[in-house]
Structure formats: structure tokens, C-alpha cells
Scaffold this motif. Structure first.
Motif, PDB file in Angstrom:
ATOM      1  N   CYS A   1       0.843  -1.190   0.000  1.00  0.00           N
ATOM      2  CA  CYS A   1       0.000   0.000   0.000  1.00  0.00           C
ATOM      3  C   CYS A   1       0.877   1.238   0.000  1.00  0.00           C
ATOM      4  O   CYS A   1       2.045   1.204   0.401  1.00  0.00           O
ATOM      5  CB  CYS A   1      -0.963   0.009   1.185  1.00  0.00           C
ATOM      6  SG  CYS A   1      -0.238   0.497   2.772  1.00  0.00           S
TER       7      CYS A   1
ATOM      8  N   ALA B   1      -3.723   3.482   0.262  1.00  0.00           N
ATOM      9  CA  ALA B   1      -4.084   3.588   1.671  1.00  0.00           C
ATOM     10  C   ALA B   1      -3.193   4.601   2.378  1.00  0.00           C
ATOM     11  O   ALA B   1      -1.983   4.633   2.170  1.00  0.00           O
ATOM     12  CB  ALA B   1      -3.963   2.230   2.374  1.00  0.00           C
ATOM     13  N   ASP B   2      -3.823   5.425   3.202  1.00  0.00           N
ATOM     14  CA  ASP B   2      -3.126   6.291   4.150  1.00  0.00           C
ATOM     15  C   ASP B   2      -3.082   5.514   5.462  1.00  0.00           C
ATOM     16  O   ASP B   2      -4.128   5.243   6.064  1.00  0.00           O
ATOM     17  CB  ASP B   2      -3.906   7.596   4.315  1.00  0.00           C
ATOM     18  CG  ASP B   2      -3.275   8.556   5.304  1.00  0.00           C
ATOM     19  OD1 ASP B   2      -2.599   8.101   6.251  1.00  0.00           O
ATOM     20  OD2 ASP B   2      -3.475   9.783   5.171  1.00  0.00           O
TER      21      ASP B   2
ATOM     22  N   HIS C   1      -8.928   2.955   5.899  1.00  0.00           N
ATOM     23  CA  HIS C   1      -8.081   2.643   4.743  1.00  0.00           C
ATOM     24  C   HIS C   1      -7.417   1.279   4.930  1.00  0.00           C
ATOM     25  O   HIS C   1      -7.323   0.484   3.981  1.00  0.00           O
ATOM     26  CB  HIS C   1      -7.012   3.717   4.564  1.00  0.00           C
ATOM     27  CG  HIS C   1      -7.529   4.996   4.004  1.00  0.00           C
ATOM     28  ND1 HIS C   1      -6.730   5.900   3.336  1.00  0.00           N
ATOM     29  CD2 HIS C   1      -8.771   5.549   4.007  1.00  0.00           C
ATOM     30  CE1 HIS C   1      -7.439   6.942   2.958  1.00  0.00           C
ATOM     31  NE2 HIS C   1      -8.682   6.753   3.365  1.00  0.00           N
ATOM     32  N   TYR C   2      -6.936   1.032   6.137  1.00  0.00           N
ATOM     33  CA  TYR C   2      -6.319  -0.267   6.420  1.00  0.00           C
ATOM     34  C   TYR C   2      -7.324  -1.403   6.243  1.00  0.00           C
ATOM     35  O   TYR C   2      -6.998  -2.456   5.688  1.00  0.00           O
ATOM     36  CB  TYR C   2      -5.800  -0.289   7.860  1.00  0.00           C
ATOM     37  CG  TYR C   2      -4.302  -0.162   7.976  1.00  0.00           C
ATOM     38  CD1 TYR C   2      -3.447  -1.033   7.310  1.00  0.00           C
ATOM     39  CD2 TYR C   2      -3.743   0.818   8.788  1.00  0.00           C
ATOM     40  CE1 TYR C   2      -2.076  -0.931   7.442  1.00  0.00           C
ATOM     41  CE2 TYR C   2      -2.368   0.931   8.927  1.00  0.00           C
ATOM     42  CZ  TYR C   2      -1.533   0.061   8.248  1.00  0.00           C
ATOM     43  OH  TYR C   2      -0.180   0.167   8.371  1.00  0.00           O
TER      44      TYR C   2
ATOM     45  N   ARG D   1      -9.950  -1.470   4.342  1.00  0.00           N
ATOM     46  CA  ARG D   1     -10.185  -1.665   2.907  1.00  0.00           C
ATOM     47  C   ARG D   1      -9.019  -2.411   2.272  1.00  0.00           C
ATOM     48  O   ARG D   1      -9.220  -3.319   1.446  1.00  0.00           O
ATOM     49  CB  ARG D   1     -10.403  -0.313   2.223  1.00  0.00           C
ATOM     50  CG  ARG D   1     -10.792  -0.446   0.745  1.00  0.00           C
ATOM     51  CD  ARG D   1     -10.967   0.909   0.092  1.00  0.00           C
ATOM     52  NE  ARG D   1      -9.710   1.641   0.007  1.00  0.00           N
ATOM     53  CZ  ARG D   1      -9.532   2.872   0.449  1.00  0.00           C
ATOM     54  NH1 ARG D   1     -10.516   3.517   1.041  1.00  0.00           N
ATOM     55  NH2 ARG D   1      -8.351   3.464   0.321  1.00  0.00           N
TER      56      ARG D   1
END
Length: 320
Positions: free
Chosen positions: A36, A66-67, A73-74, A76
């Protein structure tokens, strides 16, 4: 874990630097990789470099935006990985993503400070939280958390405040060391390592500006701070324009990348060799070993001008 063939590795910050080189070397050993980053373009280049040599049949390389400071985000990323890698387990987690910035509680904004801390520390914590169930499902697994020499020495020089990054890296170090026993008690087939690099040839300086400011330029507050720092180093800045200061900042980013004593590729090899050797503490670079030795020998002197000057003389550092 003596080899990586057939394993599945997660790498945060896989678009550049050590993350990119970890991906390349793992793929070369037959390891599936899910990475990511906040930059799709950077990850695409990493993937292209991984695929330059013909990949073993069935090997999978997937990229995910992902941030790492944002838990959704993690989640996802994890869900995409499960689908695209067709797995419910992973074997390796490299919490590698990080930025600099927000060094001062006085001259930087709270937003800058917390942005750095939340990526460098929060990204590690959320990475472990998110992927631990998948690691536990594997027959063997290893968590690799990237701290820094700033995880045991909270400075990069006498004229530079460095609180956000150092606080985050101290947290990563302590967290990983505490995990050794937590894993031993609750998931003994999962190991962990803390990585403490010295000066590595990466793009962290320029990448940090892009994340913090949206561009590879100093903002007005940073220009002011740069002038103060240069003046504190005995440089006459009175006749220097803002463009001159910006150019010095660009030169510093280039020097940090190009003139580092350890390349990102060499750093990645040291890390992977450390995992294979089951070492929980992985120092990266001769400068990291030297600094570790000196801080342990004279901890009360670690933040004196003489300590830093002797360190620069011994390592050839051009940072700070």
C-alpha cells in the motif's frame, strides 16, 4: 522463517525507498506481495520493477491505495488483499511507511506534528491491529516494524527540532519490544522485529514535504525556520532570497538520497537477512551501529554539541 518462497507479505509504503526494495527482493525470492501507499503512480513503478524479470508462475503482486494513519483505509486494504490474493492469511507484515516533519511544538502546527506522529506510530499500531488475525492464521509469521536510530536517539542535529518523528519512533521501538512477550504468550508462532536504520538513501525528505504540504516545496513557516536554522549554523542568510532557500532544501533532499552511506536496496537485504536469522533487533547501516554504541556508552552526553560533532566526524553525516 528461513525462506520467503510461497509466502504472502504485506508492505506499507511500498511505492518508494525501502518499501520498494523490500518488494523487489521478496518477489525475487518467490514471495507474493501486497503493498500500500498513498501514490498509485509510485506503486505502479514498484510493480513494474518487480516484473522486469519474469515472475514465477502464479506469483501475485497487488497494489492498494491507503493512508496508514486512517483505520478505514487499512480495513479496505485488508479486504482487497483477501480478495485479490485469494487468502485468509499472511506470513509477513512490514510496517515500513513513514514521513518526517512537524519537528517542533513551537514553530510547527499541531496538524503537521500529529500528521507525522499518526503515520509513523499510528500506521504501525493500526497495521498490527488490522493484520494480526491474518498473521495468526498462518503456520509461521513475522511482524517487522520500522523504527529508526531516532528511536533511541531523539535528534538529527543541534539546529533542528525533531520531536514528532522521534516520539513516534521511540513508540515503535517500545511497542515492538513489548510485543515479543505478548506474542510468546498468545501466538508463539508469530515473531517480531524492530528495524532501526541510520541514514538510508530514500526519498523521505521530499516525500514528507509532498504529504505535509502537497508539493515538494517549503511553506512560508518552513522557509522562516530554514533561515533560522541556517543562521544558527553560521550562514549569512541576509542576501538569500526565498528561491535560494527553496533550492537549498531541494539540494538537501537530493543529498539525503544520493549521498547516503547505505542504499535502500542494501537496507532491505539487511532487514530480510535479519528476519531469516530471527533477530528481534535489526540495526541498519554502520552509522546505526556506531550511534547505538555511543549512546549506550555515554547516554548523559547524547544531546551535547560535542557528541553530535564527533558523530558527524565519525559517520560523515550531512543531515541536520
Amino acid at each position: 522463517m528461513k525462506d520467503f518462497a510461497g509466502k504472502i507479505a504485506v508492505i506499507t509504503g511500498g511505492g518508494t525507498g525501502m518499501g520498494r526494495e523490500l518488494a523487489r527482493q521478496l518477489v525475487a525470492e518467490g514471495c507474493n506481495v501486497a503493498m500500500c501507499d498513498v501514490s498509485a503512480e509510485a506503486m505502479a513503478e514498484t510493480k513494474r520493477l518487480c516484473e522486469v524479470e519474469k515472475l514465477p508462475q502464479g506469483l501475485r503482486i497487488t497494489t492498494h491505495i491507503a493512508d496508514v494513519s486512517i483505520e478505514d483505509h487499512y480495513r479496505r486494504f485488508r479486504d482487497e488483499l483477501i480478495e485479490q490474493q485469494a487468502t485468509d492469511k499472511i506470513h509477513l507484515l512490514f510496517n515500513n511507511a513513514g514521513i518526517g516533519g512537524g519537528g517542533s511544538l513551537f514553530t510547527n502546527t499541531r496538524e503537521q506534528w500529529e500528521r507525522t506522529f499518526n503515520i509513523c506510530w499510528g500506521g504501525v499500531y493500526l497495521g498490527v491491529r488490522t493484520f494480526l488475525p491474518l498473521l495468526v492464521k498462518a503456520d509461521e509469521a513475522h511482524i517487522v516494524n520500522t523504527s529508526s536510530v531516532n528511536g533511541f536517539w531523539a535528534s538529527v542535529g543541534l539546529g533542528v527540532s525533531h520531536t514528532a518523528y522521534s516520539a513516534a519512533k521511540f513508540a515503535v521501538k517500545g511497542f515492538t519490544e513489548a510485543m515479543i512477550n505478548d506474542l510468546r504468550l498468545n501466538a508463539p508462532h508469530v515473531k517480531c522485529s524492530v528495524v532501526m536504520p541510520g541514514h538510508i538513501g530514500t526519498s523521505i525528505v521530499s516525500n514528507s514535504r509532498k504529504v505535509q504540504n502537497g508539493a515538494d516545496q517549503l511553506n512560508p513557516d518552513e522557509l522562516k525556520q530554514a533561515r533560522q536554522r541556517l543562521q544558527g549554523q553560521g550562514i549569512d542568510v541576509a542576501k538569500m532570497s526565498d528561491a535560494d532557500i527553496q533550492q537549498l532544501a531541494l539540494d538537501r533532499a537530493r543529498i539525503f538520497h544520493d549521498e547516503a552511506p547505505t542504499s535502500a536496496a542494501a537496507a532491505a537485504k539487511i532487514i530480510l537477512d535479519g528476519v531469516k536469522a530471527d533477530r528481534w533487533r535489526i540495526l541498519v547501516g554502520d552509522d546505526a551501529h556506531l550511534l547505538d554504541e555511543r549512546v549506550r556508552k555515554t547516554p548523559e552526553q547524547a544531546y551535547t554539541p560535542e557528541f553530535y560533532q564527533d558523530l558527524v566526524a565519525a559517520t560523515g553525516w550531512k543531515v541536520g
